[in-house]
Design a protein around this motif. Structure first.
Motif, PDB file in Angstrom:
ATOM      1  N   ARG A 120     -48.240 -10.671   0.970  1.00  0.00           N
ATOM      2  CA  ARG A 120     -47.364 -11.542   0.186  1.00  0.00           C
ATOM      3  C   ARG A 120     -48.139 -12.654  -0.520  1.00  0.00           C
ATOM      4  N   ARG A 121     -49.249 -12.262  -1.130  1.00  0.00           N
ATOM      5  CA  ARG A 121     -50.071 -13.173  -1.928  1.00  0.00           C
ATOM      6  C   ARG A 121     -50.098 -12.658  -3.352  1.00  0.00           C
ATOM      7  N   ARG A 122     -50.172 -13.570  -4.302  1.00  0.00           N
ATOM      8  CA  ARG A 122     -50.301 -13.173  -5.698  1.00  0.00           C
ATOM      9  C   ARG A 122     -51.727 -13.476  -6.151  1.00  0.00           C
TER      10      ARG A 122
ATOM     11  N   THR B  23     -50.093 -18.151  -2.060  1.00  0.00           N
ATOM     12  CA  THR B  23     -49.133 -17.680  -1.067  1.00  0.00           C
ATOM     13  C   THR B  23     -47.710 -18.026  -1.511  1.00  0.00           C
ATOM     14  N   LYS B  24     -46.735 -17.496  -0.810  1.00  0.00           N
ATOM     15  CA  LYS B  24     -45.326 -17.820  -1.101  1.00  0.00           C
ATOM     16  C   LYS B  24     -45.049 -19.312  -0.937  1.00  0.00           C
ATOM     17  N   SER B  25     -45.768 -19.947  -0.008  1.00  0.00           N
ATOM     18  CA  SER B  25     -45.574 -21.383   0.211  1.00  0.00           C
ATOM     19  C   SER B  25     -46.434 -22.233  -0.727  1.00  0.00           C
ATOM     20  N   LYS B  26     -46.977 -21.592  -1.779  1.00  0.00           N
ATOM     21  CA  LYS B  26     -47.739 -22.268  -2.840  1.00  0.00           C
ATOM     22  C   LYS B  26     -49.088 -22.810  -2.380  1.00  0.00           C
TER      23      LYS B  26
ATOM     24  N   TYR C 203     -50.615 -26.792  -8.511  1.00  0.00           N
ATOM     25  CA  TYR C 203     -50.075 -26.846  -7.153  1.00  0.00           C
ATOM     26  C   TYR C 203     -50.491 -28.063  -6.327  1.00  0.00           C
TER      27      TYR C 203
END
Length: 170
Positions: free
Chosen positions: A18-20, A42-45, A121
């Motif tokens: 779940r990483r971009r 990550t999803k949590s930025k 971010y």
């Protein structure tokens, strides 16, 4: 070729976690194995910087994260010498990691990506030293977002040179 590698890294390594994946560059490694320095969110930025080992077993490609750091822990990225075309740079975390990118251009791509993701971010104050500022800005015509423009510019220059050469022969 690099877009295929990026797709493969995303599919096999970063997507399942779940990483971009934002960017990767090839760095020098030992032996027949390749290493990539990757920047993912990550999803949590959280912005992760990962060293990925790539090797082949029979006909199957294998990827493994061998080292991972967070952008929030990066104190400085040092390009070594701003006035020379070299692929070397250091990343300063709690320890200094020496890197050799595949090319000077990829070193700048990596630094630009870290700078951009930091602005998006973290807004953290970390130093980027010994890089030519002209090539670090995304609005520069030399940035990776404008490669198509550079290709067209080079083709036009080449064609105009051929035209001048052919006219000068008569």
């Amino acid at each position: 070729m690099s877009s295929l590698v990026k797709e493969e890294l995303m599919k096999r390594l970063f997507g399942p976690r779940r990483r971009r994946l934002h960017e990767f560059i090839e760095v020098e490694g030992a032996g027949a194995q390749r290493y990539y320095l990757c920047v993912a969110v990550t999803k949590s930025k959280e912005v992760e910087i990962c060293m990925v080992k790539h090797w082949r077993v029979d006909r199957e490609e294998k990827y493994e994260i061998v080292e991972k750091w967070f952008l929030k822990d990066l104190e400085m990225i040092d390009g070594k010498e701003a006035d020379t075309d070299n692929p070397y740079f250091d990343m300063h975390f709690h320890k200094v990691y020496n890197m050799e990118a595949y090319s000077c251009a990829s070193k700048y791509t990596f630094a630009r990506t870290l700078n951009k993701l930091n602005a998006m971010y973290l807004k953290k104050d970390f130093k980027i030293v010994n890089f030519d500022e002209t090539y670090l800005n995304d609005d520069s015509i030399w940035s990776s977002n404008n490669r198509d423009f550079l290709v067209v510019l080079r083709v036009c220059f080449y064609v105009s040179s051929l035209l001048c050469f052919s006219l000068c022969r008569f």
